[in-house]
Design an enzyme around this catalytic site. Structure first.
Site, PDB file in Angstrom:
ATOM      1  N   LYS A  44      27.469 -38.607 -18.942  1.00  0.00           N
ATOM      2  CA  LYS A  44      26.687 -39.246 -20.015  1.00  0.00           C
ATOM      3  C   LYS A  44      25.764 -40.310 -19.440  1.00  0.00           C
ATOM      4  CE  LYS A  44      29.635 -38.062 -23.884  1.00  0.00           C
ATOM      5  NZ  LYS A  44      30.707 -37.323 -23.194  1.00  0.00           N
TER       6      LYS A  44
ATOM      7  N   GLY B 295      33.910 -31.195 -30.367  1.00  0.00           N
ATOM      8  CA  GLY B 295      34.544 -31.606 -31.624  1.00  0.00           C
ATOM      9  C   GLY B 295      35.359 -30.474 -32.244  1.00  0.00           C
TER      10      GLY B 295
ATOM     11  N   GLY C  96      38.542 -27.966 -32.550  1.00  0.00           N
ATOM     12  CA  GLY C  96      39.982 -28.033 -32.254  1.00  0.00           C
ATOM     13  C   GLY C  96      40.533 -29.408 -32.583  1.00  0.00           C
TER      14      GLY C  96
HETATM   15  P1  BMP Z   1      38.407 -32.406 -27.044  1.00  0.00           P
HETATM   16  O1  BMP Z   1      38.221 -30.933 -27.393  1.00  0.00           O
HETATM   17  O2  BMP Z   1      39.635 -32.679 -26.249  1.00  0.00           O
HETATM   18  O3  BMP Z   1      38.225 -33.307 -28.221  1.00  0.00           O
HETATM   19  O4  BMP Z   1      37.232 -32.761 -25.992  1.00  0.00           O
HETATM   20  C1  BMP Z   1      35.903 -32.874 -26.363  1.00  0.00           C
HETATM   21  C2  BMP Z   1      35.045 -33.088 -25.158  1.00  0.00           C
HETATM   22  O5  BMP Z   1      33.682 -33.191 -25.587  1.00  0.00           O
HETATM   23  C3  BMP Z   1      35.347 -34.347 -24.357  1.00  0.00           C
HETATM   24  O6  BMP Z   1      35.122 -34.051 -22.998  1.00  0.00           O
HETATM   25  C4  BMP Z   1      34.306 -35.358 -24.835  1.00  0.00           C
HETATM   26  O7  BMP Z   1      33.885 -36.236 -23.822  1.00  0.00           O
HETATM   27  C5  BMP Z   1      33.138 -34.441 -25.202  1.00  0.00           C
HETATM   28  N1  BMP Z   1      32.291 -34.978 -26.272  1.00  0.00           N
HETATM   29  C6  BMP Z   1      32.788 -35.233 -27.536  1.00  0.00           C
HETATM   30  O8  BMP Z   1      33.969 -35.038 -27.816  1.00  0.00           O
HETATM   31  N2  BMP Z   1      31.928 -35.707 -28.480  1.00  0.00           N
HETATM   32  C7  BMP Z   1      30.624 -35.969 -28.227  1.00  0.00           C
HETATM   33  O9  BMP Z   1      29.912 -36.376 -29.115  1.00  0.00           O
HETATM   34  C8  BMP Z   1      30.132 -35.721 -26.937  1.00  0.00           C
HETATM   35  C9  BMP Z   1      30.974 -35.222 -25.968  1.00  0.00           C
HETATM   36  O10 BMP Z   1      30.517 -34.973 -24.773  1.00  0.00           O
END
Ligand code: BMP
Length: 232
Positions: A68, A178, A180
C-alpha cells in the site's frame, strides 16, 4: 495447471504449522494469484517473500505485493524497485497521495521495471466512508488518467464495483477484497464485474486450508455461473 481464474490468496500470515514457502506448494497453484504484504514481510523477512514469488512463478500464478505505497514519488519508486527485485509483478499503491511528484513518478518507474500498478480507490472497512469514499470518483479518474493495470475496490460495498466497472475501460482489472471473513459472499464481487476476489483468512486460518480452498473456489464458481447465466 494455473488455479481458479479470479481468486487471489492473501497471505498476511502462513497457514498453521507452515513455516516456509515449501508448504505452500500445493495451495498456491489452486489460485490465480497470491498477495503478500507487510505482516508477512515483517514476520518472515524478504527471503520468505522471495520464495513465495518463486513458487508462484513456477505455477504461473500472479504475484501481487501489497505494501500500500503512499509516499513521495521517489520513495515509492525505491520501494517499487525492491518489490520487483523480490519477484513480484504487481504492486499496490494508495490513490490519495495524488499525481504530481507522487503517482506520476511511480508510474514512470513501474513502466521502466515492467511491473504493474494497482491503485486503491476505496477500502473494505467502514472507516473508508469517512474520507476515502468521498473521493471515490476522483480516484477512479486518477486511475483512468494514469493508465494503471488495476484498481482495488471492496466487495463489502458492491455498488462501488459496478460504478468502477462502468467508469473504467474493460482492460483495467478490478481486484476486490472483503470476501469471506469480512462478510461479502463468495463470487459476489465477480458478479458485479470484479476480475479478482482477494481471499485471506477464510483459507489461511481454516483448520485445513486445502479443503477450505476447494470448497470456497467451488462456491465462487457456482455463484459466478449462476449470475452470468441470469444475464443471458
Ligand atoms: P481477509 O480475506 O483475511 O479479510 O483479507 C483481505 C486482504 O485484503 C488483506 O490482505 C487486506 O490487507 C486486503 N485489503 C482489504 O481487506 N481491504 C482493503 O480495502 C484493501 C486491502 O488490500
Amino acid at each position: 495447471m494455473v488455479g481458479h481464474t479470479g481468486v487471489v490468496l492473501a497471505l498476511d500470515s502462513l497457514p498453521g504449522g507452515c513455516e516456509d514457502a515449501k508448504c505452500l506448494e500445493n495451495l498456491i497453484p489452486m489460485f490465480a494469484g497470491v498477495k503478500v504484504g507487510l505482516p508477512l514481510l515483517l514476520r518472515g523477512g524478504p527471503k520468505l517473500l522471495e520464495e513465495i514469488a518463486e513458487v508462484s512463478k513456477k505455477y504461473g500464478v500472479l504475484r501481487i505485493a501489497d505494501f500500500k505505497l503512499a509516499d513521495i514519488g521517489d520513495v515509492m519508486s525505491s520501494s517499487l524497485e525492491a518489490t520487483w527485485r523480490l519477484g513480484y509483478d504487481v504492486a499496490i499503491a494508495h490513490a490519495f497521495v495524488g499525481i504530481r511528484g507522487g503517482l506520476d513518478a511511480l508510474m514512470v518507474r513501474a513502466s521502466e521495471l515492467g511491473i504493474k500498478i494497482a491503485l486503491l480507490v476505496s477500502m473494505s472497512h467502514e472507516g473508508s466512508k469517512e474520507f476515502y469514499d468521498k473521493h471515490f470518483h476522483e480516484f477512479l479518474t486518477i486511475a483512468r488518467g494514469l493508465g494503471v493495470w488495476g484498481v482495488v475496490v471492496p466487495a463489502t460495498r458492491p455498488h462501488l464495483i459496478s460504478e468502477a466497472r462502468a467508469m473504467l475501460e474493460s482492460s483495467v482489472r478490478i481486484l476486490s477484497p472483503g470476501v469471506g471473513t469480512q462478510g461479502a459472499g463468495y463470487g459476489t464481487a465477480m458478479c458485479r464485474g470484479a476480475d479478482y476476489e482477494i481471499i485471506g483468512r477464510s483459507v489461511v486460518k481454516a483448520p485445513n486450508p486445502l479443503e477450505a480452498s476447494a470448497r470456497i473456489l467451488k462456491e465462487v464458481e457456482e455463484t459466478v455461473r449462476t449470475c452470468r447465466a441470469s444475464y443471458v
